[in-house]
Structure formats: C-alpha cells, structure tokens
Design a protein around this motif. Structure first.
Motif, PDB file in Angstrom:
ATOM      1  N   ASP A 405      10.885  -8.272  -4.914  1.00 19.56           N
ATOM      2  CA  ASP A 405      11.840  -7.179  -5.076  1.00 19.56           C
ATOM      3  C   ASP A 405      12.146  -6.574  -3.716  1.00 19.56           C
ATOM      4  OD1 ASP A 405      12.184  -6.620  -8.083  1.00 19.56           O
ATOM      5  OD2 ASP A 405      10.006  -6.754  -7.888  1.00 19.56           O
ATOM      6  N   ARG A 406      13.176  -5.777  -3.675  1.00 19.97           N
ATOM      7  CA  ARG A 406      13.372  -4.932  -2.503  1.00 19.97           C
ATOM      8  C   ARG A 406      12.252  -3.901  -2.452  1.00 19.97           C
ATOM      9  NH1 ARG A 406      19.024  -2.165  -2.455  1.00 19.97           N
ATOM     10  NH2 ARG A 406      18.251  -1.489  -4.485  1.00 19.97           N
ATOM     11  N   TYR A 407      11.781  -3.588  -1.258  1.00 20.07           N
ATOM     12  CA  TYR A 407      10.669  -2.658  -1.123  1.00 20.07           C
ATOM     13  C   TYR A 407      11.011  -1.300  -1.716  1.00 20.07           C
ATOM     14  CZ  TYR A 407       6.681  -0.246   0.954  1.00 20.07           C
ATOM     15  OH  TYR A 407       5.528   0.473   1.132  1.00 20.07           O
ATOM     16  N   LYS A 408      12.244  -0.866  -1.586  1.00 18.63           N
ATOM     17  CA  LYS A 408      12.644   0.441  -2.095  1.00 18.63           C
ATOM     18  C   LYS A 408      12.611   0.481  -3.618  1.00 18.63           C
ATOM     19  CE  LYS A 408      16.857   1.790  -2.107  1.00 18.63           C
ATOM     20  NZ  LYS A 408      18.206   2.223  -1.701  1.00 18.63           N
ATOM     21  N   ASP A 409      12.676  -0.698  -4.267  1.00 19.90           N
ATOM     22  CA  ASP A 409      12.625  -0.764  -5.721  1.00 19.90           C
ATOM     23  C   ASP A 409      11.196  -0.901  -6.234  1.00 19.90           C
ATOM     24  OD1 ASP A 409      15.398  -0.595  -5.872  1.00 19.90           O
ATOM     25  OD2 ASP A 409      15.639  -2.768  -5.753  1.00 19.90           O
ATOM     26  N   ASN A 410      10.356  -1.621  -5.495  1.00 16.27           N
ATOM     27  CA  ASN A 410       8.969  -1.809  -5.916  1.00 16.27           C
ATOM     28  C   ASN A 410       8.132  -2.143  -4.692  1.00 16.27           C
ATOM     29  OD1 ASN A 410       6.472  -2.736  -7.034  1.00 16.27           O
ATOM     30  ND2 ASN A 410       7.529  -3.229  -8.949  1.00 16.27           N
ATOM     31  N   ARG A 411       7.335  -1.191  -4.229  1.00 20.17           N
ATOM     32  CA  ARG A 411       6.573  -1.381  -2.997  1.00 20.17           C
ATOM     33  C   ARG A 411       5.471  -2.419  -3.152  1.00 20.17           C
ATOM     34  NH1 ARG A 411       3.802   4.421  -1.990  1.00 20.17           N
ATOM     35  NH2 ARG A 411       3.308   3.467   0.006  1.00 20.17           N
ATOM     36  N   PHE A 412       5.037  -2.684  -4.397  1.00 19.68           N
ATOM     37  CA  PHE A 412       3.976  -3.667  -4.616  1.00 19.68           C
ATOM     38  C   PHE A 412       4.485  -5.094  -4.487  1.00 19.68           C
ATOM     39  CE2 PHE A 412       2.623   0.068  -7.127  1.00 19.68           C
ATOM     40  CZ  PHE A 412       1.457   0.351  -6.443  1.00 19.68           C
ATOM     41  N   THR A 413       5.686  -5.360  -4.967  1.00 16.04           N
ATOM     42  CA  THR A 413       6.233  -6.714  -4.932  1.00 16.04           C
ATOM     43  C   THR A 413       7.271  -6.885  -3.830  1.00 16.04           C
ATOM     44  OG1 THR A 413       7.863  -6.082  -6.620  1.00 16.04           O
ATOM     45  CG2 THR A 413       5.825  -7.106  -7.376  1.00 16.04           C
ATOM     46  N   GLY A 414       7.405  -5.873  -2.970  1.00 14.86           N
ATOM     47  CA  GLY A 414       8.375  -5.961  -1.881  1.00 14.86           C
ATOM     48  C   GLY A 414       7.748  -5.894  -0.511  1.00 14.86           C
ATOM     49  N   ASN A 415       6.393  -5.940  -0.441  1.00 21.74           N
ATOM     50  CA  ASN A 415       5.737  -5.894   0.867  1.00 21.74           C
ATOM     51  C   ASN A 415       5.167  -7.253   1.227  1.00 21.74           C
ATOM     52  OD1 ASN A 415       2.540  -5.985   0.683  1.00 21.74           O
ATOM     53  ND2 ASN A 415       3.268  -4.864  -1.125  1.00 21.74           N
ATOM     54  N   MET A 416       5.011  -7.512   2.517  1.00 25.17           N
ATOM     55  CA  MET A 416       4.460  -8.768   2.983  1.00 25.17           C
ATOM     56  C   MET A 416       3.753  -8.556   4.312  1.00 25.17           C
ATOM     57  SD  MET A 416       8.180 -10.390   3.959  1.00 25.17           S
ATOM     58  CE  MET A 416       7.622 -11.953   4.571  1.00 25.17           C
ATOM     59  N   ILE A 417       2.794  -9.427   4.610  1.00 30.06           N
ATOM     60  CA  ILE A 417       2.154  -9.394   5.922  1.00 30.06           C
ATOM     61  C   ILE A 417       2.381 -10.733   6.611  1.00 30.06           C
ATOM     62  CG2 ILE A 417       0.416  -7.683   5.324  1.00 30.06           C
ATOM     63  CD1 ILE A 417      -1.597  -9.974   5.013  1.00 30.06           C
ATOM     64  N   PHE A 418       2.552 -10.685   7.929  1.00 28.74           N
ATOM     65  CA  PHE A 418       2.740 -11.879   8.746  1.00 28.74           C
ATOM     66  C   PHE A 418       1.405 -12.253   9.375  1.00 28.74           C
ATOM     67  CE2 PHE A 418       6.858 -10.074   8.206  1.00 28.74           C
ATOM     68  CZ  PHE A 418       7.772 -11.105   8.314  1.00 28.74           C
ATOM     69  N   ILE A 419       1.055 -13.538   9.302  1.00 30.77           N
ATOM     70  CA  ILE A 419      -0.251 -14.021   9.744  1.00 30.77           C
ATOM     71  C   ILE A 419      -0.062 -15.144  10.762  1.00 30.77           C
ATOM     72  CG2 ILE A 419      -2.451 -15.020   9.001  1.00 30.77           C
ATOM     73  CD1 ILE A 419      -1.760 -13.924   6.172  1.00 30.77           C
ATOM     74  N   ASP A 420      -0.779 -15.057  11.867  1.00 34.90           N
ATOM     75  CA  ASP A 420      -0.711 -16.099  12.888  1.00 34.90           C
ATOM     76  C   ASP A 420      -1.307 -17.408  12.346  1.00 34.90           C
ATOM     77  OD1 ASP A 420      -2.077 -17.610  15.330  1.00 34.90           O
ATOM     78  OD2 ASP A 420      -0.439 -16.405  16.146  1.00 34.90           O
ATOM     79  N   PHE A 421      -0.593 -18.530  12.587  1.00 35.02           N
ATOM     80  CA  PHE A 421      -1.038 -19.827  12.092  1.00 35.02           C
ATOM     81  C   PHE A 421      -2.439 -20.195  12.587  1.00 35.02           C
ATOM     82  CE2 PHE A 421       3.446 -21.122  11.181  1.00 35.02           C
ATOM     83  CZ  PHE A 421       3.223 -21.617   9.905  1.00 35.02           C
ATOM     84  N   PHE A 422      -2.720 -19.901  13.852  1.00 38.59           N
ATOM     85  CA  PHE A 422      -3.894 -20.465  14.499  1.00 38.59           C
ATOM     86  C   PHE A 422      -5.077 -19.489  14.554  1.00 38.59           C
ATOM     87  CE2 PHE A 422      -0.016 -22.349  16.259  1.00 38.59           C
ATOM     88  CZ  PHE A 422      -0.179 -23.646  15.785  1.00 38.59           C
ATOM     89  N   THR A 423      -4.805 -18.201  14.735  1.00 36.58           N
ATOM     90  CA  THR A 423      -5.896 -17.226  14.789  1.00 36.58           C
ATOM     91  C   THR A 423      -6.195 -16.617  13.427  1.00 36.58           C
ATOM     92  OG1 THR A 423      -4.428 -15.345  15.262  1.00 36.58           O
ATOM     93  CG2 THR A 423      -5.222 -16.638  17.151  1.00 36.58           C
ATOM     94  N   ASN A 424      -5.244 -16.738  12.496  1.00 34.01           N
ATOM     95  CA  ASN A 424      -5.348 -16.146  11.157  1.00 34.01           C
ATOM     96  C   ASN A 424      -5.380 -14.621  11.198  1.00 34.01           C
ATOM     97  OD1 ASN A 424      -5.241 -17.001   8.436  1.00 34.01           O
ATOM     98  ND2 ASN A 424      -7.379 -16.420   8.125  1.00 34.01           N
ATOM     99  N   ASN A 425      -4.924 -14.021  12.305  1.00 37.37           N
ATOM    100  CA  ASN A 425      -4.843 -12.568  12.427  1.00 37.37           C
ATOM    101  C   ASN A 425      -3.540 -12.057  11.836  1.00 37.37           C
ATOM    102  OD1 ASN A 425      -7.295 -12.381  13.792  1.00 37.37           O
ATOM    103  ND2 ASN A 425      -6.336 -12.614  15.803  1.00 37.37           N
ATOM    104  N   THR A 426      -3.602 -10.857  11.256  1.00 39.49           N
ATOM    105  CA  THR A 426      -2.374 -10.207  10.798  1.00 39.49           C
ATOM    106  C   THR A 426      -1.609  -9.684  12.007  1.00 39.49           C
ATOM    107  OG1 THR A 426      -3.384  -9.557   8.698  1.00 39.49           O
ATOM    108  CG2 THR A 426      -1.438  -8.341   9.392  1.00 39.49           C
TER     109      THR A 426
END
Length: 470
Positions: A405-426
């Motif tokens: 969803d759009r974050y403004k419509d539903n913050r639970f299904t509209g958020n995401m985190i980006f993770i580095d492929f190699f270090t696995n850090n956020t």
C-alpha cells in the motif's frame, strides 16, 4: 482550572467518561543534542511514581558518580541512558524504551538520540510511534536537528506533535522566548503537513515545571501539563480499517493434517466462511478456520496474531497477501519511495539492494533519484545521489511483482528497509509514496538473480569498468 471541562470541549481530546477505554499510547522524544529528552522521560517516570526506592537510591549514587548535575541534584537522564558511553558522555546513542502507566492510560515511550550521526536510530524509534514529543532548548531555539526530526516524524506518518520548549528556568521563564519559538515552528510546520495536531508547552524537565504539575513560575501559561495531554489525546490511525491486509509470515505445518498461514491481521476484519483473494497469485478461496494459540475464532479483528486455514490447497509463500475479494490492490514491480539514507556509502542510480517489504525479502534496483529535501527550508533539490542522513524520493524496480500500500494509507504494509547485499546491514528506510503500473523493458528486469548479484558486485567494486554505460 477545570481540566475535565477543557477536555470535553476539544475534539482531539478524550472525554472523561472515555478514559477507561483509552488505548495504549506509543510516543517518542526527539530533537537536537542536549535538549533534555532523557531528562524529560526520567522526570516523567519520577513524578508519576514509577521509580522504586532502590532505583532512586541507585540513581542518586550514579548522579554523584558521573557528576553531570551540580549541588547533588538527581540526573534523571541516567534512568534511560543505560550504556556506559551514554553516561560518560552525557548523550543518548541507542533507542531506549520505557513502559509506564497511570490510572488513565498505558504508555510506551522511546528516547531517541539527538546526534545527526544517529539519525537512523531516531527513525527506528519513530517508526512505530503515534506521537512525537519534540524537545527544544529555550536558550538555543530551533535547530537543524529540530527540523530534521520534525520532518522525519511527519514522513513516518506521525500526526501528533507536542513541542516541549525546555529549560525555561535558564531563561528566566520569559514568555516572549516561548512565543517566538512557538511562532517559528508554526511557520515551519505549514511546509510539512497541513494536517498536523500540534501542542506547545513550556517546561523545565530538570525541575519538573509543567510536566506532571503546573508550574508556579509561569503564571502567563494557563493551559495544561504534558502528562495531561498524553493521558487524554486521541490517536487516529492511518489505516483503512475496511480493507483486509494479512501478509503471510509463516507457513504453519505441524503435521500432515494441518496447513495454516500465520501472521498479523494489519487491517480489516475476517470471519470463518469469508471469501478472500490471495495476491500476487490472484487466486480466491474461503476461510475454513481462524486459529490462535489456545482456541479457534469465528471472527478476527485488526491487530490480532492468527493462523488462517483455507478450504483449498493452494501454493502460498511467505510474503503473499490475503485481501478482501473486491480489493483493487494489484502487484507491481515499480514504485516511488521516500527514503531516509542511513550509511556513509553514497546512494546512486543503478545500484541494487535487498529489501524487506511486508515480511517478504527481494531485490530492488535504484532506477532514479528524483530529488532530496533541504531540511531547513523543505525545498526539493535535484540530485543524482543521496548521502548519510539525506532524505529524498527515488524510483525503484523490484525483482518480482510485489504487493504493498501507499505508506499514507497503511504504514504497516507501506514501509520497507533497504539491506546491503554483502554486509547484510540496513542502509535505508523507505516509505512507499506510490506504485507504478507499466511495462518496462529495462535490461535488468530479465536478469536472473545470480546475474543481478554479479552485476551489483562489479558495479560497486569495479566502477572503472563502466558496465552501466553498456
């Protein structure tokens, strides 16, 4: 002053007869370095009788040991600054959560860092909160971190702000200083969001002015205390309660006779016998059972952790969505995302990362950086890169069709985190602004996963090969 009458007159407060049903309030303290965030929480806990005698004795000894206050005054910040480095330096580094309750409400309050280098920790603390207590040092006024934390709070869907103008005792409780800061923030807030619910209150966290009891030193302030606002404020959730959102988090298969799909119902209501749709596979089925840890339910409501059993045998994976049968939600491979970048490594177009979105992990390609935000003036700056603590808007392409969803419509299904492929850090926190539905012929779409990983490896560590230009 009759506070009860005052509450009943305002739509954004809970009336006296509704206090027994007052829901849990999740809030955070934020703002610039040394504005008094940790001290405020410590004072709030002390004045609401949440500290045991042995804790108070230990706090008195720690205050003498670290010498952060004069004249043997108790340093209340030590209640939440638990790390050794935090106590020695007098700063907050990690997010500290404290639970407390009064006769009117239960609270979870997060103490977040003020340093710019720990902005990522502030984002983590704010991501689950409904209210921001934004501390401002009365001597220094609004700062860049004040603006940044206010904007991030709004970006994360927080609509309720308490602007606590602290250290009023150090400026002689001057009303003019309070009004100047109040007017400056009101001017700034108009650029953030026109739908904010803002309260202003002059306080001294160290002394306890206007925290739990009204201060005798500010007769010009005749409103209410910080605790009274926290106990009575109404919180409106940014969730469409009619739309079913149930991301599958776990395939529950304890034996050959049972197959269930476990997760949290983020919004909507479901019942046994209801017809639902499963995305992205777009298959319909009926709910035959709703199971909890100790019993079956006929009906489940938003916020409940449940296991759903379907009438049909369907190949369902972690991250798939159960939605209402008439839902217009569709899977897509492209989205516009607001992002807070959290690491020293520069974000550039053409890079790839892993992302976690509604419990599902997949790869994402950064197609374009649209702009970044000038925090002080909230203007959009055209750019091709984002650096540490920058906030911007980007266009991304997922490796597979995703449901969100759009974050403004539903913050639970509209958020995401980006993770580095190699270090696995956020490395970044994203809030989906909108989805894009169109055919895309980008060469990267047709890559297999191992090809995409190899491409990302070469792009990052061998940029002189110029593979992006081919």
């Amino acid at each position: 002053m009759n506070n009860k009458k005052k509450i009943e007159k305002k739509d954004n407060f809970i009336s006296g007869e509704d206090l027994d049903n007052n829901p849990l309030l999740k809030c955070l303290t934020c703002g610039s370095v040394d504005d008094g965030k940790s001290t405020l929480i410590g004072r709030l806990l002390h004045d609401t009788k949440q500290i045991y005698d042995d804790q108070l004795f230990s706090l008195q000894n720690d205050s003498k040991r670290y010498g952060t206050q004069n004249n043997n005054t108790i340093d209340f910040s030590l209640l939440v600054d638990g790390l050794q480095d935090e106590r020695e330096q007098g700063i907050t580094i990690d997010v500290a959560y404290r639970y407390f309750s009064t006769c009117k409400r239960k609270f979870i309050i997060a103490d977040t860092p003020g340093h710019q280098q720990y902005t990522r920790n502030m984002v983590t603390g704010a991501s689950t909160c409904d209210l921001s207590i934004l501390l401002v040092d009365a001597k220094r006024g609004l700062s860049e971190q004040t603006y940044r934390h206010a904007f991030i709070s709004s970006l994360l869907g927080i609509k309720n702000f308490i602007i606590a103008i602290n250290k009023m005792d150090l400026i002689g409780y001057k009303e003019k200083v309070y009004l100047d800061i109040k007017n400056s923030f009101l001017s700034f807030s108009k650029k953030i969001d026109s739908d904010l619910n803002i309260f202003f209150i002059p306080i001294s966290a160290l002394i306890g002015d206007n925290i739990v009891s009204m201060s005798d030193f500010m007769p010009w302030y005749n409103d209410t205390t910080l605790l009274h606002i926290l106990e009575t404020i109404k919180i409106k959730k940014n969730i469409n309660k009619k739309e079913i959102r149930f991301p599958v988090q776990y395939i529950n298969r304890p034996n050959s006779d049972f197959r269930g799909y476990s997760g949290t119902l983020f919004s909507g209501q479901i019942f046994v016998g209801q017809k639902i749709k499963i995305l992205p596979i777009n298959i319909n089925s009926y709910i035959s059972r709703i199971v909890t840890f100790d019993k079956d339910l006929q009906v489940a409501n938003s916020g409940q952790a449940i296991t759903i059993v379907l009438e049909d045998e369907i190949d369902i994976s972690r991250g798939d969505f159960f939605v209402n049968i008439d839902s217009s939600l569709k899977p897509t491979k492209e989205a516009i995302v607001d992002i807070v970048w959290m690491v020293d490594e520069i974000l550039l177009p053409g890079q790839s990362y892993n992302v976690k979105l509604s419990g599902k992990k997949t790869g994402v390609y950064i197609q374009e950086i649209l702009y970044k935000i000038d925090i002080n003036h909230l203007t959009k700056i055209k750019t091709n890169s984002l650096s540490l603590n920058n906030i911007g808007r980007i266009k991304v392409i997922f490796n597979e069709p995703m449901v969100f969803d759009r974050y403004k419509d539903n913050r639970f299904t509209g958020n995401m985190i980006f993770i580095d492929f190699f270090t696995n850090n956020t490395v970044g926190a994203g809030m989906i602004y909108s989805s894009i539905f169109k055919n895309n012929n980008t060469k990267l779409h047709n890559m297999k996963q191992f090809e995409l990983d190899l491409y990302n490896l070469i792009s990052r560590y061998f940029p002189h090969w110029n593979i992006n230009k081919k």
